[in-house]
Design a protein around this motif. Structure first.
Motif, short mmCIF file in Angstrom:
data_model
loop_
_atom_site.label_atom_id
_atom_site.label_comp_id
_atom_site.label_asym_id
_atom_site.label_seq_id
_atom_site.Cartn_x
_atom_site.Cartn_y
_atom_site.Cartn_z
N CYS A 150 48.32 -56.28 20.14
CA CYS A 150 48.53 -57.59 20.74
C CYS A 150 48.62 -57.52 22.25
O CYS A 150 49.02 -58.47 22.90
CB CYS A 150 49.79 -58.20 20.17
SG CYS A 150 51.19 -57.10 20.31
N ALA A 152 47.48 -57.76 25.99
CA ALA A 152 46.51 -58.65 26.65
C ALA A 152 46.65 -58.47 28.15
O ALA A 152 47.72 -58.12 28.63
CB ALA A 152 46.77 -60.10 26.26
N HIS B 102 51.31 -63.58 18.70
CA HIS B 102 50.44 -62.43 18.49
C HIS B 102 49.48 -62.66 17.31
O HIS B 102 49.84 -63.34 16.35
CB HIS B 102 51.26 -61.15 18.28
CG HIS B 102 51.89 -60.67 19.56
ND1 HIS B 102 53.01 -59.88 19.59
CD2 HIS B 102 51.54 -60.87 20.86
CE1 HIS B 102 53.32 -59.62 20.87
NE2 HIS B 102 52.45 -60.21 21.64
N PRO B 103 48.28 -62.08 17.40
CA PRO B 103 47.24 -62.40 16.42
C PRO B 103 47.61 -62.11 14.97
O PRO B 103 47.20 -62.85 14.08
CB PRO B 103 46.05 -61.53 16.86
CG PRO B 103 46.53 -60.66 17.95
CD PRO B 103 47.81 -61.19 18.47
N ARG B 132 46.20 -66.18 26.43
CA ARG B 132 45.83 -65.02 25.62
C ARG B 132 44.91 -65.33 24.45
O ARG B 132 44.23 -64.43 23.96
CB ARG B 132 47.09 -64.37 25.04
CG ARG B 132 47.96 -63.71 26.07
CD ARG B 132 49.41 -63.69 25.58
NE ARG B 132 50.25 -62.88 26.45
CZ ARG B 132 50.55 -61.62 26.23
NH1 ARG B 132 50.10 -61.02 25.16
NH2 ARG B 132 51.31 -60.96 27.07
N TYR B 136 42.33 -62.72 22.63
CA TYR B 136 42.58 -62.10 21.32
C TYR B 136 41.38 -62.27 20.39
O TYR B 136 40.98 -61.33 19.70
CB TYR B 136 43.82 -62.72 20.66
CG TYR B 136 45.14 -62.29 21.25
CD1 TYR B 136 45.33 -60.99 21.72
CD2 TYR B 136 46.22 -63.16 21.30
CE1 TYR B 136 46.55 -60.59 22.24
CE2 TYR B 136 47.44 -62.76 21.82
CZ TYR B 136 47.61 -61.48 22.29
OH TYR B 136 48.81 -61.09 22.79
#
Lengths: 276, 308
Positions: A150, A152, B102-103, B132, B136
């Motif tokens: 996660c 970035a 978060h993904p 983001r 992602y």
């Protein structure tokens, strides 16, 4: 009728072309090599020779944290070399803004090492191009895998970054006694700044978040230039530069930074003359 | 006798057909307390092999409505979760709570977009997704593949939490609490007041090495407040359901070790790249995925301690 059939053949070709284009750009490891175009845009298509005898470019093989990837440029120039390195340009080929930084080395500072931190958006080649005083360009390159998970290339704590805006820190490091001359110094300058890329759209307002980054940082010992950095959005938040140079006996060290909003930050520190 | 056998065979055929049709249509969820379900994610990196199904997911069923806590790492996982919920209840899914951006926790959101479903998240989550989200989607195409990623939509929250928000499912309430920047800058926890089950999101890791994408100092500071929550059990973001607050001990030890190693690296002037290689080495054998995340945690922590 034949016209119709022909049209549908064209449509099929177009569709398959679009699909294959899509799959290449989406899944291909390196969609295309941007380097030839970058040589043209950044270096005016000038010839470059292999710079591996002149400089080393050190980066981890994988970007652990996409927002903070350490880079070290090490000059291998020996004292008998006829021409000195006047600048080093760092290019991250696959980043949205590939030209990460241009370091200009002070004529009398004998800078031998520069470390900073960059953002890495994708699997990419990274190039360092040194220009010597005879006007020649010398290139070295390395390859960095993008970060997984996660991570970035964005702020982790935007509020704190905003609070630090304009703060500057200077630090001189102890040198191992048998390394370099007694006047060799290793120091670090940090500038608190979010270094926003401006490439992201706010999903609520549908407006682009404006870019705001440090585009120039200049360092002096007394009034003699040590290093200047023209930076872009590929430089990490809170630009941080660690460097090795030769002291001219100066009593002060000065840093001046400017960002794209025209904010100017400057600070002066007393130098520890002993070299610690 | 023969007719029963034939019916049995037909049923088995039907089940096989159904599962072949949807490539295992329902996600495995288990009841950890009355009306409280979880899917335990695999301890792994997101990939095309595991549908991105690496994070824990929670489901709470009230008398009138259902809340889903995180939606998984792909729309396929989200759809399988939806099917699993529908196997238990027909009640409407009124809330989808994303514990952070978060993904592995929100790539499944698109499976739950429906009229009457609110997406709940931290007041800073829209901004986090804005900066983001697209990154992602692009970055995970490489490890997850087009088939899984093409469906992913970044679905931002429609209801923001600043402080605390109480959600009523009928006969039970959930308390959603927004935390200061710690694991990430948009962490919320969800507390079921009936069974005293805490869904901690990635503020709590077990077995899976903690991942730092926020502030290590703030995360350490926050552990005491977290421990004070009156929960009986925790569903962490990754790892097994565990007793509370004992579940925090391993994570606290890791973060303290990392912080102390990095502090001395900064004090001694050891460069960031060297620190990333050596920090928290004493923890290597105690966590899964240590080599995938520890250097990154160290890098992030270093850049924070430099400003202390």
């Amino acid at each position: 009728m034949p016209g119709f059939a022909l049209r549908s053949v064209y449509a099929a070709i177009l569709l398959s072309a679009v699909l294959s284009l899509h799959s290449v750009s989406a899944a291909g490891p390196e969609p295309y090599d941007p380097w030839p175009g970058l040589v043209q845009d950044i270096f005016d298509s000038r010839a470059m020779d292999d710079g591996s005898n002149l400089i080393a470019l050190e980066m981890p093989t994988r970007a652990e944290d996409a927002a903070i990837v350490p880079v070290t440029l090490r000059l291998k120039l020996t004292s008998d070399a006829r021409s000195r390195v006047v600048s080093i340009t760092l290019v991250i080929d696959q980043n949205p803004a590939p030209m990460a930084a241009k370091f200009k080395l002070g004529a009398d500072a004998n800078v031998s090492e520069i470390s900073t931190r960059v953002r890495i958006n994708n699997y990419t080649n990274v190039h360092a191009v040194a220009e010597t005083s005879d006007g020649k360009l010398h290139v070295v390159q390395t390859y960095v895998k993008a970060s997984g998970g996660c991570s970035a290339p964005a702020a982790k704590n935007a509020e704190e970054a905003k609070n630090r805006l304009g703060q500057m820190r200077y630090r001189q490091f102890a040198r191992p006694q048998n390394e370099g001359s007694s006047s060799t110094r290793e120091a670090q300058v940090m500038v608190g700044h979010p270094n926003n890329s401006g490439l992201q759209m706010d999903q609520v307002s549908q407006l682009y978040i404006p870019a705001l980054y440090v585009d120039r940082l200049q360092l002096w010992q007394d009034d003699s230039p040590v290093l200047s950095v023209e930076g872009g959005i590929s430089i990490s938040e809170d630009p941080n530069i660690r460097f090795t140079y030769v002291s001219n006996g100066a009593k002060t060290f000065r840093a001046e930074a400017k960002d794209t909003d025209g904010h100017q930050f400057s600070h002066e520190w007393k130098v520890d003359g002993s070299g610690m | 006798m023969t007719s029963r056998l034939a019916m049995h065979a037909a049923l088995i055929m039907l089940a096989m057909l159904a599962s072949a049709h949807a490539q295992q249509q329902t996600l495995a969820i288990g009841e950890v307390a009355p009306g409280v379900f979880m899917h335990q994610g695999r301890i792994a990196l997101m990939s095309s092999d595991n549908d991105g199904a690496i994070a824990n997911i929670g489901v709470v069923i009230g008398e009138q409505a259902v809340a889903v806590i995180d939606t998984g790492g792909s729309v396929r996982e989200g759809r399988q979760l939806l099917a699993a919920i529908r196997a238990h209840t027909d009640k409407p899914i009124r809330y989808v709570i994303n514990t952070h951006g978060h993904p592995d926790h929100m790539f499944g959101n698109a499976a739950f977009v429906a009229e009457g479903t609110e997406f709940v998240g931290h007041v800073r989550l829209p901004q986090a997704l804005a900066v983001r989200g697209q990154y992602y989607v692009d970055a995970f195409r490489r490890s997850m593949g087009d088939a899984l990623i093409d469906d992913v939509r970044i679905v931002p929250p429609t209801r923001l939490v600043d402080g605390e928000l109480v959600l009523d499912l009928g006969g039970r309430t959930l308390v959603v609490k927004a935390w200061p920047t710690a694991h990430s800058d948009s962490d919320v926890t969800v507390f079921d007041t009936v069974t005293k089950t805490l869904f901690a999101g990635d503020l709590v890791f077990l077995r899976h090495i903690p991942v730092l994408d926020g502030s290590i100092q703030a995360w350490l500071k926050l552990l005491d407040d977290l421990a004070a929550l009156p929960a009986n059990r925790v569903v962490p973001g990754h790892g097994p359901v565990s007793a509370w607050p004992q579940a925090l001990a391993a994570e606290r030890r890791y973060l303290e070790t990392l912080a102390s190693d990095i502090r001395s690296d900064v004090t001694d002037g050891r460069p960031i790249a060297a620190a990333a290689e050596h920090a928290a080495a004493a923890e290597r054998d105690k966590w899964e995925l240590f080599d995938d995340y520890n250097a990154r945690n160290a890098t992030a922590a270093y850049s924070q301690f430099e400003w202390e």
